[in-house]
Design a protein around this motif. Structure first.
Motif, PDB file in Angstrom:
ATOM      1  N   MET A 235       0.757  -1.234  -0.083  1.00 38.35           N
ATOM      2  CA  MET A 235      -0.055   0.030   0.032  1.00 38.35           C
ATOM      3  C   MET A 235       0.868   1.062   0.128  1.00 38.35           C
ATOM      4  SD  MET A 235      -1.340   2.543   2.249  1.00 38.35           S
ATOM      5  CE  MET A 235      -1.325   2.010   3.855  1.00 38.35           C
TER       6      MET A 235
ATOM      7  N   HIS B 252      -5.245   6.094  -0.534  1.00 37.23           N
ATOM      8  CA  HIS B 252      -4.333   5.081  -0.508  1.00 37.23           C
ATOM      9  C   HIS B 252      -4.406   4.334  -1.869  1.00 37.23           C
ATOM     10  CE1 HIS B 252      -4.552   4.225   4.142  1.00 37.23           C
ATOM     11  NE2 HIS B 252      -4.133   5.383   3.868  1.00 37.23           N
TER      12      HIS B 252
ATOM     13  N   TYR C  35      -3.355   0.706  -3.966  1.00 42.57           N
ATOM     14  CA  TYR C  35      -3.130  -0.692  -3.725  1.00 42.57           C
ATOM     15  C   TYR C  35      -2.653  -1.283  -5.258  1.00 42.57           C
ATOM     16  CZ  TYR C  35      -4.458  -0.855   1.049  1.00 42.57           C
ATOM     17  OH  TYR C  35      -4.530  -0.703   2.408  1.00 42.57           O
TER      18      TYR C  35
ATOM     19  N   TYR D  66      -3.124  -7.522  -0.878  1.00 43.09           N
ATOM     20  CA  TYR D  66      -4.034  -7.512  -0.021  1.00 43.09           C
ATOM     21  C   TYR D  66      -4.355  -6.162   0.442  1.00 43.09           C
ATOM     22  CZ  TYR D  66      -4.548 -12.290   1.389  1.00 43.09           C
ATOM     23  OH  TYR D  66      -4.809 -13.696   1.579  1.00 43.09           O
ATOM     24  N   ILE D  67      -5.806  -5.718   0.421  1.00 41.17           N
ATOM     25  CA  ILE D  67      -6.252  -4.730   1.195  1.00 41.17           C
ATOM     26  C   ILE D  67      -6.720  -4.897   2.471  1.00 41.17           C
ATOM     27  CG2 ILE D  67      -7.986  -3.031   0.939  1.00 41.17           C
ATOM     28  CD1 ILE D  67      -8.148  -3.369  -1.919  1.00 41.17           C
TER      29      ILE D  67
ATOM     30  N   TYR E 287     -13.070   2.329   4.464  1.00 36.53           N
ATOM     31  CA  TYR E 287     -12.470   2.555   2.905  1.00 36.53           C
ATOM     32  C   TYR E 287     -13.632   2.936   2.024  1.00 36.53           C
ATOM     33  CZ  TYR E 287      -7.474   1.052   3.270  1.00 36.53           C
ATOM     34  OH  TYR E 287      -6.148   1.208   3.743  1.00 36.53           O
TER      35      TYR E 287
ATOM     36  N   ILE F  96     -11.821  -4.679  -6.860  1.00 28.00           N
ATOM     37  CA  ILE F  96     -11.628  -5.429  -5.504  1.00 28.00           C
ATOM     38  C   ILE F  96     -12.446  -6.741  -5.540  1.00 28.00           C
ATOM     39  CG2 ILE F  96     -10.871  -3.452  -4.327  1.00 28.00           C
ATOM     40  CD1 ILE F  96     -13.200  -3.781  -2.710  1.00 28.00           C
TER      41      ILE F  96
ATOM     42  N   ASP G 198      -8.949  -8.113  -1.632  1.00 29.11           N
ATOM     43  CA  ASP G 198      -7.876  -8.150  -2.703  1.00 29.11           C
ATOM     44  C   ASP G 198      -8.022  -7.042  -3.782  1.00 29.11           C
ATOM     45  OD1 ASP G 198      -6.283 -10.573  -1.828  1.00 29.11           O
ATOM     46  OD2 ASP G 198      -8.231 -11.393  -1.916  1.00 29.11           O
ATOM     47  N   ALA G 199      -7.105  -6.363  -4.039  1.00 34.33           N
ATOM     48  CA  ALA G 199      -7.184  -5.464  -5.385  1.00 34.33           C
ATOM     49  C   ALA G 199      -6.776  -6.445  -6.553  1.00 34.33           C
ATOM     50  CB  ALA G 199      -6.134  -4.615  -5.160  1.00 34.33           C
TER      51      ALA G 199
ATOM     52  N   THR H 189      -5.759   0.022  -7.637  1.00 34.30           N
ATOM     53  CA  THR H 189      -6.800   0.199  -6.867  1.00 34.30           C
ATOM     54  C   THR H 189      -6.622   1.817  -5.990  1.00 34.30           C
ATOM     55  OG1 THR H 189      -7.779  -1.810  -7.024  1.00 34.30           O
ATOM     56  CG2 THR H 189      -8.655  -0.226  -5.407  1.00 34.30           C
TER      57      THR H 189
END
Length: 229
Positions: A1, A34, A36, A41-42, A53, A60, A99-100, A104
């Protein structure tokens, strides 16, 4: 990130998605942007929710992790959406892996700040109720439909949902992603597409699906999915 220190880009996303309609300026003064990368992983299940978020750009995947280590795909989100509603309200660990699957961008607001200062904010509470209601409806609708109807009906419904005034659909998701969303395998999805082609209902050329017989496709469609791919 990566935290993106670009106020103009943050403002662009706030304006683009009319975020001031759901979050007061007093809340948005805590907002961060943020980034990614694809496949990063987010959020990870069973960890603490550090940020609430708002998905503003990218795509995602949401998966529920079972105790035996297996996971079940719940949703793909590409359009504006929120992550962490339930965890924020209940103050519980993250329930799903996020997950992205494309690069993203998300607007992030500290969950601790939101809990301490803004859970009595009427506009924010109204937003949470709306968000949770939509997600509950979409999950019930899609899960029950996958259970009841054969794949040819589910796929037809998916295609009808993504139709425009043109005679073709450009798929924004891979066949693997669509198969997961429809609760089937990649092979079964391919066979069903071929079944629709043999019946001269659609014609497939890579990720472009030409609609040859809209009436018959709609007849096969027993219900409509909530858009999420």
């Amino acid at each position: 990130m990566r935290r993106i220190s670009d106020h103009n880009l943050l403002t662009h996303y706030i304006d683009k998605h009319n975020i001031e309609n759901i979050l007061d300026k007093d809340i948005l003064k805590h907002a961060q942007l943020h980034f990614y990368e694809k496949d990063e992983y987010i959020l990870e299940a069973e960890t603490k929710l550090e940020y609430y978020y708002l998905l503003v750009d990218g795509k995602i995947k949401v998966s529920y992790l079972f105790e035996n280590g297996k996971s079940m795909l719940l949703k793909f989100y590409k359009e504006f959406n929120t992550i962490g509603d339930l965890e924020l309200l209940k103050n519980i660990p993250v329930l799903c892996n996020i997950d992205a699957i494309e690069d993203t961008y998300l607007i992030a607001i500290s969950s601790d700040i939101l809990r301490k200062k803004y859970l009595d904010n009427v506009k924010f509470l109204h937003h949470l109720v709306e968000s949770l209601s939509e997600k509950l409806y979409a999950t019930i609708n899609n899960s029950s439909y996958n259970f009841v109807y054969p794949l040819i009906n589910r796929l037809s419904s998916y295609l009808v949902e993504h139709m425009t005034d043109k005679n073709y659909i450009i798929l924004n998701s891979s066949f693997k992603e669509i198969a997961q969303f429809l609760g089937t395998t990649y092979r079964h999805l391919n066979r069903t597409f071929k079944e629709l082609e043999t019946a001269s209902i659609v014609k497939c050329e890579d990720k472009i699906i030409y609609i040859l017989d809209e009436h018959r496709l709609k007849e096969l469609s027993k219900n409509l999915y909530i858009k999420s791919l």
